[in-house]
Scaffold this active site. Structure first.
Site, PDB file in Angstrom:
ATOM      1  N   HIS A 413    -112.871   9.576   8.850  1.00  0.00           N
ATOM      2  CA  HIS A 413    -113.220   8.744  10.718  1.00  0.00           C
ATOM      3  C   HIS A 413    -112.130   7.406  10.985  1.00  0.00           C
ATOM      4  O   HIS A 413    -113.143   7.913  12.483  1.00  0.00           O
ATOM      5  CB  HIS A 413    -114.729   7.822   9.414  1.00  0.00           C
ATOM      6  CG  HIS A 413    -115.798   7.708  10.303  1.00  0.00           C
ATOM      7  ND1 HIS A 413    -116.410   7.260  10.677  1.00  0.00           N
ATOM      8  CD2 HIS A 413    -115.383   6.361  10.576  1.00  0.00           C
ATOM      9  CE1 HIS A 413    -117.817   6.620  11.816  1.00  0.00           C
ATOM     10  NE2 HIS A 413    -117.093   5.788  11.184  1.00  0.00           N
ATOM     11  N   GLU A 414    -112.298   7.018  10.154  1.00  0.00           N
ATOM     12  CA  GLU A 414    -111.459   5.870  10.892  1.00  0.00           C
ATOM     13  C   GLU A 414    -110.368   6.460  11.570  1.00  0.00           C
ATOM     14  O   GLU A 414    -110.275   5.103  13.367  1.00  0.00           O
ATOM     15  CB  GLU A 414    -111.472   4.912   9.949  1.00  0.00           C
ATOM     16  CG  GLU A 414    -112.183   4.504   9.419  1.00  0.00           C
ATOM     17  CD  GLU A 414    -113.373   3.033  10.213  1.00  0.00           C
ATOM     18  OE1 GLU A 414    -112.950   3.462  11.458  1.00  0.00           O
ATOM     19  OE2 GLU A 414    -114.190   3.541   9.286  1.00  0.00           O
ATOM     20  N   HIS A 417    -111.134   7.345  15.358  1.00  0.00           N
ATOM     21  CA  HIS A 417    -110.750   6.445  16.266  1.00  0.00           C
ATOM     22  C   HIS A 417    -109.578   6.486  16.253  1.00  0.00           C
ATOM     23  O   HIS A 417    -109.526   5.872  17.636  1.00  0.00           O
ATOM     24  CB  HIS A 417    -111.586   5.165  15.290  1.00  0.00           C
ATOM     25  CG  HIS A 417    -113.158   5.110  15.437  1.00  0.00           C
ATOM     26  ND1 HIS A 417    -113.825   5.730  16.025  1.00  0.00           N
ATOM     27  CD2 HIS A 417    -113.919   4.781  13.828  1.00  0.00           C
ATOM     28  CE1 HIS A 417    -115.066   5.203  15.782  1.00  0.00           C
ATOM     29  NE2 HIS A 417    -115.061   4.881  14.923  1.00  0.00           N
ATOM     30  N   HIS A 420    -107.978   8.509  18.703  1.00  0.00           N
ATOM     31  CA  HIS A 420    -108.621   8.628  19.961  1.00  0.00           C
ATOM     32  C   HIS A 420    -107.787   7.163  20.702  1.00  0.00           C
ATOM     33  O   HIS A 420    -107.913   7.657  21.816  1.00  0.00           O
ATOM     34  CB  HIS A 420    -110.209   8.099  20.080  1.00  0.00           C
ATOM     35  CG  HIS A 420    -111.746   7.583  20.667  1.00  0.00           C
ATOM     36  ND1 HIS A 420    -112.533   7.416  20.916  1.00  0.00           N
ATOM     37  CD2 HIS A 420    -111.172   8.506  22.417  1.00  0.00           C
ATOM     38  CE1 HIS A 420    -113.422   7.487  21.886  1.00  0.00           C
ATOM     39  NE2 HIS A 420    -112.155   7.964  23.510  1.00  0.00           N
TER      40      HIS A 420
END
Length: 627
Positions: A413-414, A417, A420
């Site tokens: 998940h992190e 980020h 991205h």
């Protein structure tokens, strides 16, 4: 700013907070598993020197007042200089925040955080005049300047257009300066909450049925032991943990009420009809998206209740399903997954392979550097987040890896980020690098969905397959239904104030209780909610970040569509997805979704996500029926 935006991700996947039982204390402090802040500043002393230089530069920004309307070059020069100072201030705050989270007990590091926030506030004061001056220049002249200066248009067109759009909510220069000056005061409710919840609440100790002594049942220990297989242990953990929070119901209530009043104050002063409208304006997000999310989540409650009934059956509960029964896995493995940090990195490579070689190359480079603080240790801040606000450096990731599947899910998940941020920063100028949370969370939740599909597909046994299907259900429960419930709570407490009613910690517990019961089917006999656990609202830090939590649920709906498309279409869907990530803050999130083929104001994305939950339940039923 990304620091404010993405540091707020800290508690969404709070299960990753749990203090690791397996690594030795020396392992948790191993530099190989800690970030290197030297990429930001070589030492605290270097930070102090840079802070002094930036502070002087902030004080000198007044010289640009009155120059924006002189010419295109004059506007570009002023905005360029201001932007560069802002970038330096952001970098200072990244270091201060990260250093502060290494050990929240070190006063000097917490003071540095305060100094960084103060400088950020001062920067806001010294630039508060910009919006009103641009508005006085006018849309026509700004448009002419952009035609005359391609560089002005390339870097600042979206920024300028956003200011012009905000004309009805922009105040006089004097009032804007006052609002900017008040920022440091207005952020204090969150600081008070954090200090109380992380540093001063005297958490109890408990002894579990197998003799395990939990010396401090804090947030990390709660996240770990609420999953206990023994039902009496789960009740013990819930009773003691929430009993401790309830003792501070009034104090946490006063803190959150102050936060609500801060948001209502801003809405009133800036002439918004309500705080929700104020919160949605920056992203130019239609209120229909918020309303559609709530409507579709409530419409999907029968599927959610089907999941809860399955949970009761699989856990072998003969009496009422309780709230403390919601965290243990429904499918036990003989040997629970033990996923090291190296394992997590290798799996992350495999899971994100559908995104293509560009994504993979960035992930490889990132893992080669010391960009993460991975393992829990005494004094370290809880939770998980990515901070990508140091534009000229790289993202940093704060994790509390507990060697389990939830930690792995948090890990990918992190890193969603982080990649991205790298994709965005490589394409967009600094002024367009501040992407929306709506897009940010799609970038991370997509990774979690691909991870779950990957783990199901690679499961070696029926037991493993069922386990990961169960985790897929948990992802939807926690990110879609739970976060939407949080969003309803937040709107409800704001509406209490907007109606002229009084709020208190007790009243907020009553409101939260009503939502817990509706979402979990208390009236239908699906789950019985103990009112003693309705203090849970006080535990959620996201309520101090404005209308924030609901974006996880909308982003998950978007992520569901993207992952389905990538898995079935391949390259065309992948290219649409990567293009959206690279767009960064060059357009509003709603528009970027639409360009990628998704209308977040329509029922379809949310219905697709609920349908995904139904499919997982169907898969589980089919596997359970096999002999």
């Amino acid at each position: 700013m990304k620091a404010a935006l993405l540091a707020a991700i800290a508690v969404m996947f709070i299960a990753a907070q749990a203090t690791a039982a397996t690594p030795a204390a020396t392992d948790t402090a191993n530099p190989a598993y800690m970030w290197d802040l030297g990429d930001l500043y070589s030492s605290p002393e270097a930070w102090t020197a840079a802070q002094a230089k930036a502070a002087a530069a902030v004080e000198g920004l007044d010289k640009y007042k009155g120059t924006l309307g002189k010419s295109a070059q004059s506007m570009l020069s002023a905005l360029d200089a201001i932007s560069m100072v802002g970038k330096d201030v952001a970098r200072l705050n990244v270091y201060a925040s990260l250093k502060g989270d290494e050990d929240v007990r070190i006063a000097a590091d917490q003071e540095r955080v305060q100094l960084g926030q103060t400088l950020q506030t001062r920067f806001g004061e010294k630039t508060a005049w910009i919006s009103t001056e641009i508005l006085s220049v006018g849309a026509g002249k700004v448009g002419e300047f952009e035609k005359q200066s391609p560089e002005l248009a390339r870097r600042f067109d979206f920024y300028l257009g956003n200011i012009l759009r905000a004309a009805p909510h922009t105040l006089s220069p004097e009032t804007e300066n006052v609002m900017a000056a008040a920022t440091n005061v207005l952020i204090q409710p969150n600081n008070i909450y954090s200090q109380l919840s992380n540093g001063e609440v005297p958490f109890p100790s408990v002894t579990l049925s197998d003799g395990t002594k939990v010396d401090r049942l804090d947030q990390a220990a709660y996240a770990k032991y609420r999953q206990a297989p023994n039902r009496a242990d789960r009740k013990l953990v819930f009773d003691n943990f929430w009993g401790t929070w309830r003792k501070y119901e009034g104090t946490f209530g006063a803190s959150l009420i102050t936060q609500v009043l801060v948001e209502e104050f801003d809405a009133k002063v800036r002439h918004y009809p309500n705080a929700l409208s104020d919160a949605l304006f920056a992203d130019n997000m239609p209120e229909a998206v918020y309303r559609q999310l709530v409507a579709q989540a409530n419409a999907g409650l029968p599927v959610f209740h089907r999941y809860l009934k399955l949970r009761k059956k699989l856990l072998g509960i003969k009496d009422d399903l309780a709230y403390y029964d919601i965290y243990p896995t429904m499918f036990k493995l003989d040997t629970p997954p033990h996923i090291t940090v190296d394992d997590a990195e290798h799996i992350a490579f495999d899971v994100t392979a559908p995104y293509g070689p560009e994504y993979a190359a960035k992930l490889h480079k990132a893992f080669a550097g010391r960009w993460m603080d991975v393992l829990p240790r005494a004094g370290k801040a809880s939770g998980a987040y990515m901070n990508g606000s140091a534009y000229d450096v790289h993202p940093y990731l704060h994790l509390n890896h507990n060697y389990d599947y939830e930690s792995l899910s948090t890990f990918v998940h992190e890193w969603g980020h982080a990649i991205h941020t790298l994709l965005d920063d490589e394409v967009q100028p600094y002024e367009k690098s501040n992407y929306s949370t709506f897009i940010a969370e799609t970038a991370s939740i997509s990774n979690e969905m691909l991870l779950n599909d990957y783990m199901v597909a690679h499961a070696k046994t029926k037991k493993e397959k069922l386990y990961y299907l169960g985790e897929g259900l948990e992802l939807i429960r926690g990110t879609f239904f739970r976060q939407t419930m949080f969003g309803e709570f937040q709107l409800a407490i704001h509406e209490e104030i907007e109606k002229g009613n009084a709020l208190s910690g007790k009243r907020m517990s009553e409101i939260y209780c009503g939502l817990l019961k509706r979402y979990h089917g208390d009236a239908q006999g699906v789950m019985k909610i103990d009112p003693d656990y309705c203090i849970e609202w006080a535990f959620i830090p996201h309520f101090y970040y404005g209308f924030y939590v609901w974006q996880y649920a909308t982003s998950m709906a978007g992520a569901a569509e993207f992952t389905d498309a990538i898995e079935h279409e391949g390259t065309p869907a992948r290219d649409r997805y990567i293009a959206m990530l690279k767009a960064g803050g060059s357009d509003y999130a709603y528009a970027l979704y639409k360009k990628a083929g998704i209308d977040m104001a329509a029922p379809a994305p949310y219905q697709a996500l609920v349908a995904r939950m139904s499919r997982i339940l169907d898969q589980i039923d089919a596997l359970e029926a096999q002999k």
